[in-house]
Motif scaffolding. Structure first.
Motif, short mmCIF file in Angstrom:
data_model
loop_
_atom_site.label_atom_id
_atom_site.label_comp_id
_atom_site.label_asym_id
_atom_site.label_seq_id
_atom_site.Cartn_x
_atom_site.Cartn_y
_atom_site.Cartn_z
N ASP A 113 0.81 -1.22 0.00
CA ASP A 113 0.00 0.00 0.00
C ASP A 113 0.85 1.26 0.00
O ASP A 113 0.36 2.34 -0.39
N ARG A 143 9.47 7.70 -7.37
CA ARG A 143 8.20 8.24 -7.88
C ARG A 143 8.08 8.03 -9.38
O ARG A 143 7.03 7.64 -9.90
N ASP A 150 5.29 5.64 -11.20
CA ASP A 150 4.35 6.27 -12.14
C ASP A 150 4.45 5.63 -13.52
O ASP A 150 3.42 5.38 -14.17
N GLU A 182 0.85 5.18 -9.86
CA GLU A 182 0.89 6.59 -9.46
C GLU A 182 0.13 6.86 -8.17
O GLU A 182 0.30 7.91 -7.54
N ASN A 183 -0.71 5.93 -7.74
CA ASN A 183 -1.48 6.13 -6.50
C ASN A 183 -0.82 5.51 -5.27
O ASN A 183 -1.39 5.56 -4.17
N PRO A 239 1.58 5.82 -2.34
CA PRO A 239 2.30 6.91 -1.67
C PRO A 239 3.70 6.52 -1.24
O PRO A 239 4.01 5.33 -1.06
N ASP A 273 5.04 11.88 0.03
CA ASP A 273 3.71 12.13 0.57
C ASP A 273 3.72 12.24 2.09
O ASP A 273 2.89 12.94 2.67
#
Length: 324
Positions: free
Chosen positions: A161, A177, A181, A186-187, A189, A244
């Protein structure tokens, strides 16, 4: 002025609870789990009483126990069956952490947030957090970034997650990152170990993760404990690269850094209550020098009071039981 102002008036009985400024909740806690693919049954660490490494066959059971205590998240650390100079057991689709994530998710689904540590030290035979130039004994920053991206993508594919890069390589958040992506994650964190200090309080973790250095130390990439402004520079860079959540590690000796980071950035902030901090309380309590439960609560509430939203701690299970 006294006698009109008497602050003790608000310290009696349940009035004390009504005016409490900081609260500690089980929702603030993250429990680390060590997964070792070389063992068949749980093994307790001599330097961390009450903390175990688990075989893959038991990891989902441990995660279930943590979830049933109300703890919302775990962070996974892996010990592979084989190590090499490149840490190649860290990014395979069926390596130890990837398999652990799948087993936890198969049993618990979304009941528990699964965070994975992204670093190479547990997987390299030299114990450092990156690719080594063996002639100069230097940890090579830029070649390491590609590996960190591969690890993160493999964890995301397995069902993690959240990923948490801890190697303190310059540019690690941006590299991860971009890798996530480009691969459709991309979701997912990133919780970055943004201000990770070169600390003596990591000692018991080295036993737990079997990640001691065979030469040198980590001071060329982990931060100088004397520096505070540099921590803000590190956090600034990681935020700009896409972090994040940002983390300060260790926690108790760096509460001033936690406070400065939270005040300056006002974003989700984590603090890692590390192995040495855990072991000191356990050792003192075992000798009857302190009250363990009170010391645990006081330590954790101090981290929360400093500004941390998330506390990664080996006391998470104990604290959850106390809070209930």
């Amino acid at each position: 002025m006294f006698p009109d102002v008497r602050l003790r008036r608000l310290r009696k009985g349940k009035i004390r609870n009504l005016v409490r400024e900081t609260t500690l909740s089980v929702d603030d806690l993250v429990q680390p789990i060590f997964v070792d693919e070389t063992i068949d049954s749980p093994v307790e660490f001599s330097s961390m009483p009450g903390i175990y490494k688990f075989p893959l066959s038991d990891v989902a059971k441990e995660a279930k126990e943590i979830s049933e205590l109300g703890i919302p998240a775990v962070i996974l650390f892996g010990v592979p069956a084989s190590k090499d100079a490149e840490g190649s057991s860290s990014w395979g689709e069926i390596d130890v952490i990837q398999e652990a994530v799948r087993r936890i998710k198969a049993d618990l689904g979304d009941e528990l947030v699964v965070i994975t540590d992204i670093c190479m030290c547990e997987y390299t035979n030299h114990g450092h957090c990156g690719i080594i130039d063996f002639e100069t004994k230097e940890v090579l920053n830029d070649p390491t970034l590609e590996v960190l991206g591969k690890i993160a993508v493999s964890h995301a594919r397995a069902g993690a997650d959240m990923v948490a890069p801890s190697g303190m390589m310059d540019g690690m958040v941006e590299a991860i990152r971009q890798a996530l992506d480009l691969n459709g994650f991309e979701n997912i964190p990133i919780m970055s170990y943004a201000a990770k200090f070169s600390s003596s309080f990591y000692g018991p973790f080295r036993e737990a993760a079997d990640s001691g250095c065979c030469f040198g130390d980590r001071s060329t990439y982990q931060m100088d404990p004397a520096n505070s402004n540099e921590a803000l520079r590190e956090v600034t860079l990681d935020v700009a690269e896409g972090a994040d959540i940002i983390m300060v590690k260790p926690a108790l000796s760096y509460l001033d850094i936690v406070y400065r980071v939270k005040t300056e950035f006002g974003m989700p902030t984590a603090a890692y209550n590390v192995s040495g901090e855990y072991s000191m309380i356990k050792a003192a309590a075992a000798n009857g020098w302190i009250d363990e439960k009170k010391a645990v609560y006081e330590s954790l509430i101090s981290i929360k009071r400093a500004g941390a939203d998330i506390i990664i701690t080996y006391f998470a299970k104990d604290a959850a039981r106390m809070l209930k």
